[in-house]
Design a protein around this motif. Structure first.
Motif, PDB file in Angstrom:
ATOM      1  N   SER A  16       0.825  -1.211   0.000  1.00 10.01           N
ATOM      2  CA  SER A  16       0.000   0.000   0.000  1.00 10.01           C
ATOM      3  C   SER A  16       0.857   1.258   0.000  1.00 10.01           C
ATOM      4  O   SER A  16       0.529   2.246  -0.662  1.00 10.01           O
ATOM      5  CB  SER A  16      -0.950   0.009   1.196  1.00 10.01           C
ATOM      6  OG  SER A  16      -0.229   0.013   2.415  1.00 10.01           O
ATOM      7  N   SER A  17       1.965   1.232   0.725  1.00 11.82           N
ATOM      8  CA  SER A  17       2.858   2.392   0.768  1.00 11.82           C
ATOM      9  C   SER A  17       3.497   2.636  -0.588  1.00 11.82           C
ATOM     10  O   SER A  17       3.533   3.768  -1.094  1.00 11.82           O
ATOM     11  CB  SER A  17       3.957   2.186   1.817  1.00 11.82           C
ATOM     12  OG  SER A  17       3.418   1.999   3.105  1.00 11.82           O
ATOM     13  N   ILE A  84       2.435  14.143   4.326  1.00  6.90           N
ATOM     14  CA  ILE A  84       1.474  13.119   3.927  1.00  6.90           C
ATOM     15  C   ILE A  84       1.517  11.985   4.939  1.00  6.90           C
ATOM     16  O   ILE A  84       2.585  11.395   5.191  1.00  6.90           O
ATOM     17  CB  ILE A  84       1.791  12.583   2.520  1.00  6.90           C
ATOM     18  CG1 ILE A  84       1.816  13.733   1.495  1.00  6.90           C
ATOM     19  CG2 ILE A  84       0.775  11.529   2.102  1.00  6.90           C
ATOM     20  CD1 ILE A  84       2.251  13.315   0.102  1.00  6.90           C
ATOM     21  N   LEU A  85       0.375  11.691   5.527  1.00 12.73           N
ATOM     22  CA  LEU A  85       0.254  10.635   6.533  1.00 12.73           C
ATOM     23  C   LEU A  85      -0.516   9.474   5.923  1.00 12.73           C
ATOM     24  O   LEU A  85      -1.687   9.620   5.571  1.00 12.73           O
ATOM     25  CB  LEU A  85      -0.474  11.156   7.774  1.00 12.73           C
ATOM     26  CG  LEU A  85       0.031  12.485   8.360  1.00 12.73           C
ATOM     27  CD1 LEU A  85      -0.870  12.939   9.504  1.00 12.73           C
ATOM     28  CD2 LEU A  85       1.475  12.346   8.828  1.00 12.73           C
ATOM     29  N   ALA A  86       0.124   8.317   5.782  1.00  8.75           N
ATOM     30  CA  ALA A  86      -0.528   7.156   5.176  1.00  8.75           C
ATOM     31  C   ALA A  86      -1.189   6.305   6.256  1.00  8.75           C
ATOM     32  O   ALA A  86      -0.552   5.912   7.233  1.00  8.75           O
ATOM     33  CB  ALA A  86       0.491   6.322   4.408  1.00  8.75           C
ATOM     34  N   VAL A 112      -1.891  16.054   4.512  1.00 13.08           N
ATOM     35  CA  VAL A 112      -2.665  15.176   3.644  1.00 13.08           C
ATOM     36  C   VAL A 112      -2.742  13.810   4.311  1.00 13.08           C
ATOM     37  O   VAL A 112      -1.709  13.224   4.674  1.00 13.08           O
ATOM     38  CB  VAL A 112      -2.028  15.037   2.253  1.00 13.08           C
ATOM     39  CG1 VAL A 112      -2.825  14.056   1.389  1.00 13.08           C
ATOM     40  CG2 VAL A 112      -1.930  16.392   1.567  1.00 13.08           C
ATOM     41  N   TRP A 113      -3.955  13.317   4.496  1.00 16.65           N
ATOM     42  CA  TRP A 113      -4.150  11.976   5.068  1.00 16.65           C
ATOM     43  C   TRP A 113      -4.585  11.051   3.945  1.00 16.65           C
ATOM     44  O   TRP A 113      -5.525  11.355   3.210  1.00 16.65           O
ATOM     45  CB  TRP A 113      -5.201  12.032   6.171  1.00 16.65           C
ATOM     46  CG  TRP A 113      -5.458  10.717   6.850  1.00 16.65           C
ATOM     47  CD1 TRP A 113      -4.557   9.744   7.130  1.00 16.65           C
ATOM     48  CD2 TRP A 113      -6.718  10.244   7.347  1.00 16.65           C
ATOM     49  NE1 TRP A 113      -5.158   8.689   7.768  1.00 16.65           N
ATOM     50  CE2 TRP A 113      -6.489   8.970   7.904  1.00 16.65           C
ATOM     51  CE3 TRP A 113      -8.014  10.780   7.358  1.00 16.65           C
ATOM     52  CZ2 TRP A 113      -7.513   8.218   8.482  1.00 16.65           C
ATOM     53  CZ3 TRP A 113      -9.028  10.037   7.935  1.00 16.65           C
ATOM     54  CH2 TRP A 113      -8.780   8.770   8.494  1.00 16.65           C
ATOM     55  N   GLU A 114      -3.890   9.927   3.805  1.00 15.04           N
ATOM     56  CA  GLU A 114      -4.124   9.019   2.692  1.00 15.04           C
ATOM     57  C   GLU A 114      -4.506   7.637   3.233  1.00 15.04           C
ATOM     58  O   GLU A 114      -3.830   7.096   4.103  1.00 15.04           O
ATOM     59  CB  GLU A 114      -2.840   8.941   1.846  1.00 15.04           C
ATOM     60  CG  GLU A 114      -2.977   8.272   0.508  1.00 15.04           C
ATOM     61  CD  GLU A 114      -2.999   6.763   0.601  1.00 15.04           C
ATOM     62  OE1 GLU A 114      -3.723   6.146  -0.201  1.00 15.04           O
ATOM     63  OE2 GLU A 114      -2.312   6.194   1.472  1.00 15.04           O
ATOM     64  N   LEU A 115      -5.622   7.080   2.727  1.00 21.06           N
ATOM     65  CA  LEU A 115      -6.002   5.729   3.142  1.00 21.06           C
ATOM     66  C   LEU A 115      -6.635   4.977   1.993  1.00 21.06           C
ATOM     67  O   LEU A 115      -7.353   5.548   1.166  1.00 21.06           O
ATOM     68  CB  LEU A 115      -6.950   5.752   4.344  1.00 21.06           C
ATOM     69  CG  LEU A 115      -8.341   6.354   4.226  1.00 21.06           C
ATOM     70  CD1 LEU A 115      -9.250   5.752   5.298  1.00 21.06           C
ATOM     71  CD2 LEU A 115      -8.310   7.862   4.412  1.00 21.06           C
TER      72      LEU A 115
END
Length: 364
Positions: A16-17, A84-86, A112-115
Motif C-alpha cells: 500500500s505504501s 502526507i500521513l498514510a 494530507v491523510w491518505e487511506l
C-alpha cells in the motif's frame, strides 16, 4: 515542488505504501519516513499468529519512538511544505504527544491523510484517531467511494478519490505479452494470485473449485491448469489435479509472473473490511492486458465488466470460478479481445499518468 515529508509503514516493502505513494515520488526530493525499517518488516512478517501476539507490544513501542523522532525532526525543519500521513502512522492508538506534534506541523504545513483500506474495520485505527486525522487534515485522499462513506459529513469536502494503480508495467508491449501467453495457451493455462500472506485466507477457500476446474479442463481440452501464488509465504494445501507453484514475492519476480500468466484472480469474502478494498490486484492485472476473475464484493463490482472479466457471487450459481476459467481457456480469440479490453479499461480509468498528475498538482 513543495518540500514533502511522507509517513508510511515501509516505503518499499509495504504494497500500500509503495503503490499509493512511493512510486509517485521516486526520484524526487520528498523525504520518506518508514515507521518500520526493512529488517524489522521482514522480521515481523516471518511470524505466525502466536509470534505476532507475543511481539505486538514491543513493535508498538518501536512505532511510537521511531515516529516520534520523525515528527520532532519535521517540526524543526518543515515550513510551508506538505506532510502526507498514510493510514495510521502509529497503529491502534496515536499517543497524545504525536497528536500535539502533528497539530504544530499543521499550523505551518498542509496535512494530507491518505487511506486505501477500511482501517476502522481492521481495527488498525481507533475511532478517536480516525476523527483526529479527518478533522485536522487539509486533504483526505481515499481509493474508493466506499471509503469516502466512512468520513464524517463535516469533513467530506476535503476528500479526493484516487484509485490505487501500478506504474511498473508501463514499459511492456501488449502484443509481446500476448504472444508470450499464446505460446503457453494450447498446453497450459496459468492462473496468478499476487498478495501478501494476510490474503492467504482469501485464496484457500476456492482451491477445491480450482482443483475441480483443473480436472475438467484436462478432460475437455487436454490443457494443464496451474496456479502461481506470488506471496511472501507459500500456500500450503493439497490438490489432486491443480498444480500450485509458490513464488516468493519480489517486485521484479512478481512483474515477470504476472506478464507470463493468463488469468488474474481476486477472491474475497464479503466483510466490512473487504468491501473497502480498492481492487488493486485487478488493476495490476489489467495493466498487463490480463482478463480477471473476482469475487462480487465491494469495489470489484464497480470495476469489473463483462468486457474483460467475470464476477463470482458465491451465493448464486449464475457464474462459478470453474465456468469463468473454462470460458477463458477455450477460445483464444475471445481471450485476446478481453485482454485488450482490460488494458483499455486500465488506460482510461486507472492510468498511472493521471495519478502522477494528481500528486504533481497537489505538491506544486
Amino acid at each position: 515542488m513543495k518540500k514533502v515529508s511522507i509517513y508510511v509503514e515501509n516505503a518499499w516493502l509495504t504494497p500500500s505504501s509503495y503503490y499509493r505513494l512511493t512510486q509517485y515520488f521516486q526520484p524526487s526530493e520528498a523525504r520518506f519516513h518508514s515507521a518500520v525499517p526493512d529488517c524489522i518488516y521482514h522480521w515481523w512478517h516471518s511470524f505466525e499468529k502466536t509470534g505476532r501476539l507475543v511481539f505486538s507490544v514491543p513493535l508498538y513501542v518501536f512505532y511510537v519512538f521511531r515516529t516520534l523522532l520523525f515528527l520532532i525532526e519535521d517540526n524543526l525543519s518543515m515550513n510551508n511544505g506538505m506532510v502526507i500521513l498514510a493510514r495510521a502512522i502509529v497503529p491502534r492508538r496515536l499517543p497524545f504527544l504525536h497528536k500535539y506534534l502533528i497539530l504544530r506541523l499543521a499550523k505551518r504545513n498542509k496535512i494530507v491523510w491518505e487511506l486505501d483500506d477500511n482501517i476502522l474495520a481492521s481495527k488498525r485505527i481507533s475511532p478517536a484517531d480516525f476523527h483526529f486525522y479527518s478533522k485536522y487534515s487539509d486533504i483526505i485522499v481515499v481509493s474508493t467511494d466506499i471509503l469516502l462513506s466512512l468520513i464524517d459529513k463535516r469533513f467530506v469536502h476535503k476528500v479526493k478519490i484516487l484509485p490505487t494503480t501500478d506504474g511498473d508495467f508501463l514499459g511492456y508491449d501488449t502484443e509481446e505479452v500476448l504472444l508470450q501467453r499464446k505460446s503457453l495457451y494450447n498446453e497450459e493455462i496459468r492462473l496468478v494470485w499476487a498478495a501478501t500472506a494476510v490474503g492467504l485466507e482469501y485464496i484457500q477457500p476456492i482451491i477445491p473449485s480450482l482443483d475441480d476446474t483443473a480436472k475438467a479442463l484436462k478432460e475437455l481440452t487436454g490443457k494443464k491448469l496451474t496456479l502461481h501464488v506470488v506471496c511472501n509465504k507459500p500456500l500450503q494445501v493439497e490438490t489432486s489435479c491443480l498444480e500450485i507453484v509458490n513464488i516468493h514475492w519480489d517486485r521484479e519476480i512478481a512483474k515477470k509472473e504476472i506478464t507470463s500468466s493468463h488469468i488474474g484472480l481476486m477472491p474475497l469474502p464479503d466483510t466490512d473490511f473487504t468491501r473497502g478494498k480498492g481492487g488493486f490486484k485487478l488493476i495490476q492485472y489489467m495493466s498487463t492486458a490480463m482478463p480477471v476473475i473476482a469475487s462480487a464484493v465491494g469495489f470489484n463490482n464497480e470495476m469489473v465488466t463483462k468486457d474483460f472479466g467475470y464476477l463470482i457471487n458465491e451465493d448464486t450459481t449464475e457464474m462459478t470460478w470453474k465456468d469463468a476459467i473454462i470460458e477463458l481457456s477455450s477460445d483464444w480469440e475471445c481471450y485476446v479481445r478481453m485482454s485488450k479490453n482490460a488494458k483499455d479499461c486500465y488506460d482510461n480509468h486507472f492510468s498511472f499518468h493521471k495519478n502522477m498528475e494528481f500528486w504533481e498538482h497537489l505538491t506544486c
